[in-house]
Design a protein around this motif. Structure first.
Motif, mmCIF file in Angstrom:
data_model
loop_
_atom_site.group_PDB
_atom_site.id
_atom_site.type_symbol
_atom_site.label_atom_id
_atom_site.label_comp_id
_atom_site.label_asym_id
_atom_site.label_seq_id
_atom_site.Cartn_x
_atom_site.Cartn_y
_atom_site.Cartn_z
ATOM 1 N N THR A 65 13.290 60.309 68.770
ATOM 2 C CA THR A 65 12.818 59.395 69.490
ATOM 3 C C THR A 65 12.479 59.772 71.052
ATOM 4 O OG1 THR A 65 14.300 57.887 67.989
ATOM 5 C CG2 THR A 65 13.238 56.953 70.020
ATOM 6 N N SER A 66 13.606 60.401 71.661
ATOM 7 C CA SER A 66 13.299 60.974 73.123
ATOM 8 C C SER A 66 12.019 61.589 73.359
ATOM 9 C CB SER A 66 14.491 61.668 73.742
ATOM 10 O OG SER A 66 15.628 60.774 73.449
ATOM 11 N N LEU A 67 11.787 62.594 72.518
ATOM 12 C CA LEU A 67 10.693 63.345 72.405
ATOM 13 C C LEU A 67 9.335 62.726 71.926
ATOM 14 C CD1 LEU A 67 12.201 66.639 71.552
ATOM 15 C CD2 LEU A 67 11.680 65.992 73.622
ATOM 16 N N THR A 68 9.382 61.477 71.330
ATOM 17 C CA THR A 68 8.056 60.887 71.132
ATOM 18 C C THR A 68 6.943 60.717 71.613
ATOM 19 O OG1 THR A 68 9.303 59.731 69.028
ATOM 20 C CG2 THR A 68 7.004 59.026 69.442
ATOM 21 N N GLY A 69 7.072 60.321 72.882
ATOM 22 C CA GLY A 69 6.296 60.053 73.874
ATOM 23 C C GLY A 69 5.637 61.281 74.529
ATOM 24 N N LEU A 70 6.216 62.448 74.161
ATOM 25 C CA LEU A 70 5.591 63.788 74.900
ATOM 26 C C LEU A 70 4.735 64.649 73.862
ATOM 27 C CD1 LEU A 70 9.099 64.867 76.664
ATOM 28 C CD2 LEU A 70 7.020 63.647 77.640
ATOM 29 N N LYS A 71 4.705 64.353 72.624
ATOM 30 C CA LYS A 71 4.160 65.080 71.699
ATOM 31 C C LYS A 71 2.559 65.320 72.123
ATOM 32 C CE LYS A 71 3.271 61.308 68.517
ATOM 33 N NZ LYS A 71 3.439 60.766 67.014
ATOM 34 N N VAL A 159 16.664 54.195 74.999
ATOM 35 C CA VAL A 159 17.798 53.148 74.981
ATOM 36 C C VAL A 159 17.304 51.850 74.633
ATOM 37 C CG1 VAL A 159 19.573 52.127 76.215
ATOM 38 C CG2 VAL A 159 19.433 54.470 76.282
ATOM 39 N N SER A 160 16.043 51.692 75.386
ATOM 40 C CA SER A 160 15.368 50.475 75.198
ATOM 41 C C SER A 160 14.871 50.032 73.827
ATOM 42 C CB SER A 160 13.892 50.369 76.162
ATOM 43 O OG SER A 160 13.053 51.647 75.468
ATOM 44 N N ASN A 161 14.908 50.976 72.879
ATOM 45 C CA ASN A 161 14.480 50.656 71.631
ATOM 46 C C ASN A 161 15.938 49.921 70.911
ATOM 47 O OD1 ASN A 161 11.955 51.701 71.293
ATOM 48 N ND2 ASN A 161 12.530 53.835 70.934
ATOM 49 N N ARG A 162 16.963 50.389 71.064
ATOM 50 C CA ARG A 162 18.173 49.854 70.587
ATOM 51 C C ARG A 162 18.452 48.480 71.181
ATOM 52 N NH1 ARG A 162 22.700 54.594 69.744
ATOM 53 N NH2 ARG A 162 21.528 56.065 68.542
ATOM 54 N N ILE A 163 18.299 48.130 72.551
ATOM 55 C CA ILE A 163 18.365 47.004 73.393
ATOM 56 C C ILE A 163 17.555 46.133 72.635
ATOM 57 C CG2 ILE A 163 17.980 45.977 75.547
ATOM 58 C CD1 ILE A 163 18.840 48.571 76.723
ATOM 59 N N LEU A 164 16.365 46.526 72.590
ATOM 60 C CA LEU A 164 15.265 45.410 72.000
ATOM 61 C C LEU A 164 15.538 44.999 70.725
ATOM 62 C CD1 LEU A 164 11.832 47.170 73.160
ATOM 63 C CD2 LEU A 164 12.800 44.861 73.881
ATOM 64 N N LEU A 173 15.614 37.072 70.516
ATOM 65 C CA LEU A 173 14.277 37.610 71.407
ATOM 66 C C LEU A 173 13.458 37.390 70.337
ATOM 67 C CD1 LEU A 173 13.285 38.713 74.272
ATOM 68 C CD2 LEU A 173 13.476 40.831 72.864
ATOM 69 N N PRO A 174 12.075 36.788 70.631
ATOM 70 C CA PRO A 174 10.908 36.773 70.157
ATOM 71 C C PRO A 174 10.326 38.276 69.485
ATOM 72 C CG PRO A 174 10.814 34.995 71.523
ATOM 73 C CD PRO A 174 11.998 35.841 72.040
ATOM 74 N N PRO A 175 10.022 38.700 68.275
ATOM 75 C CA PRO A 175 9.727 39.813 68.027
ATOM 76 C C PRO A 175 8.460 40.061 69.004
ATOM 77 C CG PRO A 175 10.179 38.571 66.226
ATOM 78 C CD PRO A 175 10.291 37.680 67.379
ATOM 79 N N PHE A 176 7.648 39.286 69.463
ATOM 80 C CA PHE A 176 6.391 39.634 69.977
ATOM 81 C C PHE A 176 6.689 40.095 71.533
ATOM 82 C CE2 PHE A 176 6.792 35.441 71.768
ATOM 83 C CZ PHE A 176 6.265 35.508 73.033
ATOM 84 N N ALA A 177 7.837 39.419 71.866
ATOM 85 C CA ALA A 177 8.167 40.076 73.216
ATOM 86 C C ALA A 177 8.571 41.478 72.993
ATOM 87 C CB ALA A 177 9.495 39.088 73.872
ATOM 88 N N TRP A 181 7.232 44.706 75.212
ATOM 89 C CA TRP A 181 7.837 45.514 76.100
ATOM 90 C C TRP A 181 7.635 47.000 75.578
ATOM 91 C CZ3 TRP A 181 9.680 46.712 80.421
ATOM 92 C CH2 TRP A 181 10.587 47.931 80.455
ATOM 93 N N ALA A 182 7.929 47.273 74.210
ATOM 94 C CA ALA A 182 7.586 48.622 73.824
ATOM 95 C C ALA A 182 6.326 49.239 74.226
ATOM 96 C CB ALA A 182 7.505 48.665 72.012
ATOM 97 N N ARG A 183 5.236 48.248 74.192
ATOM 98 C CA ARG A 183 4.026 48.671 74.763
ATOM 99 C C ARG A 183 3.762 48.935 76.025
ATOM 100 N NH1 ARG A 183 -0.226 44.848 71.066
ATOM 101 N NH2 ARG A 183 0.290 45.583 69.069
ATOM 102 N N LEU A 184 4.409 48.278 76.984
ATOM 103 C CA LEU A 184 4.628 48.338 78.517
ATOM 104 C C LEU A 184 5.419 49.521 78.892
ATOM 105 C CD1 LEU A 184 4.762 44.515 79.674
ATOM 106 C CD2 LEU A 184 2.827 46.008 79.613
ATOM 107 N N ARG A 185 6.334 49.914 77.859
ATOM 108 C CA ARG A 185 7.095 50.919 78.371
ATOM 109 C C ARG A 185 6.310 52.450 79.015
ATOM 110 N NH1 ARG A 185 10.669 53.514 73.933
ATOM 111 N NH2 ARG A 185 8.470 53.111 72.859
ATOM 112 N N PHE A 186 5.233 52.799 78.373
ATOM 113 C CA PHE A 186 4.524 53.793 78.741
ATOM 114 C C PHE A 186 3.859 53.521 80.189
ATOM 115 C CE2 PHE A 186 5.187 54.746 74.421
ATOM 116 C CZ PHE A 186 5.787 55.940 74.292
ATOM 117 N N PRO A 187 3.093 52.450 80.364
ATOM 118 C CA PRO A 187 2.644 52.235 81.772
ATOM 119 C C PRO A 187 3.637 52.202 82.876
ATOM 120 C CG PRO A 187 1.575 50.751 80.186
ATOM 121 C CD PRO A 187 2.754 51.219 79.374
#
Length: 294
Positions: A65-71, A159-164, A173-177, A181-187
């Motif tokens: 999961t930690s390396l997903t954004g770097l592939k 960590v944010s995945n687990r927290i969400l 927490l509404p699923p859309f929220a 957040w999952a989409r806003l992480r990379f920006p």
């Protein structure tokens, strides 16, 4: 007629800027400085890997999961090294290993930071730094800021995945929220990288710099690094196949070339800022074509 004059004026300034960037590349030995910085970065990688893999192990975070954004930004050979190393060390968590990694994650990156600050000062025509203690403090401060930025990035990616998931299940927490957040992480991760590089260019100055002398090169360096990394990753994964040509040493070749490209983008960002400052000076003084100071 006026539009034609403005267009021709912009064309002259653009051509002048390209010329100045070429001269700066040669005069400031950007290629040699990039190779030196890549050498320091190579030695900085493994202590930082020890630190972050130990951190992943102590926090029981998922390596994949930690390396997903770097592939998409790292060649497959580099991803393979990171995955194997992080998996091995994170499966054997140790506070001593975490402490060891933290200490050397400061020493070797400080050497790389010192080399990069020297290249940035050259780009701004500031000359060598005055005061060894002051330079040491600047290097230490930036290394700590960079380490904190990398830790924050790792937290945002893992960590944010687990927290969400926990917040959706237990806090209603509404699923859309959570999806937003999952989409806003990379920006946000991009913003962290921008601020880290912006702070580096500012810290290399002797006095308070103007933001206009910092942000263009910061943005260009960050975008250039992402673009160059993506193109090189595509080339290595689909065209070059270094491992077939050079065997096990091919991975080291890929890492060194990628580090050299990354170092060059960081230095060229500062050179772009210096070029824009020279063009701005020329426009204010009403002349174009004189030699800028070397």
């Amino acid at each position: 007629m006026e539009r034609e004059k403005k267009g021709s004026g912009f064309g002259r300034r653009f051509a002048r800027g390209v010329y100045l960037m070429g001269r700066r590349y040669v005069r400031h030995q950007v290629g040699m400085r990039s190779a030196a910085l890549a050498f320091y970065l190579l030695f900085a990688i493994f202590p930082m890997l020890i630190f972050f893999s130990a951190l992943l192990g102590l926090l029981q975070l998922n390596v994949d999961t930690s390396l997903t954004g770097l592939k998409d930004l790292l060649p497959s050979e580099v991803m393979g090294i990171l995955r194997r190393y992080l998996t091995y060390v994170s499966n054997n968590p140790s506070p001593r290993l975490l402490t060891f990694g933290l200490v050397f994650s400061l020493y070797f990156p400080m050497r790389a930071t010192n080399s990069l600050i020297g290249a940035v000062r050259e780009a701004y025509h500031l000359g060598p730094s005055r005061g060894a203690v002051r330079q040491l403090l600047k290097t230490l401060i930036y290394t700590l800021v960079l380490t904190a930025g990398i830790v924050l990035t790792v937290v945002l990616m893992t960590v944010s995945n687990r927290i969400l998931a926990w917040a959706v299940e237990n806090l209603n927490l509404p699923p859309f929220a959570a999806q937003l957040w999952a989409r806003l992480r990379f920006p946000i991760i991009g913003a962290v990288g921008f601020l880290a590089l912006f702070f580096l260019y500012a810290l290399a100055q002797d006095g308070p710099p103007r933001r206009a002398d910092l942000w263009p090169g910061t943005l260009a360096a960050l975008g250039g690094w992402m673009g160059a990394s993506w193109l090189y990753t595509f080339y290595v994964n689909n065209i070059a196949h270094y491992s077939l040509l050079y065997g096990s040493i091919g991975t080291l070749i890929v890492v060194l070339i990628w580090l050299n490209l990354s170092a060059m983008m960081l230095i060229l960002g500062a050179e772009l800022n210096g070029t824009l400052m020279s063009l701005r000076r020329e426009r204010e003084q009403g002349w174009i074509g004189e030699e800028e100071p070397s």
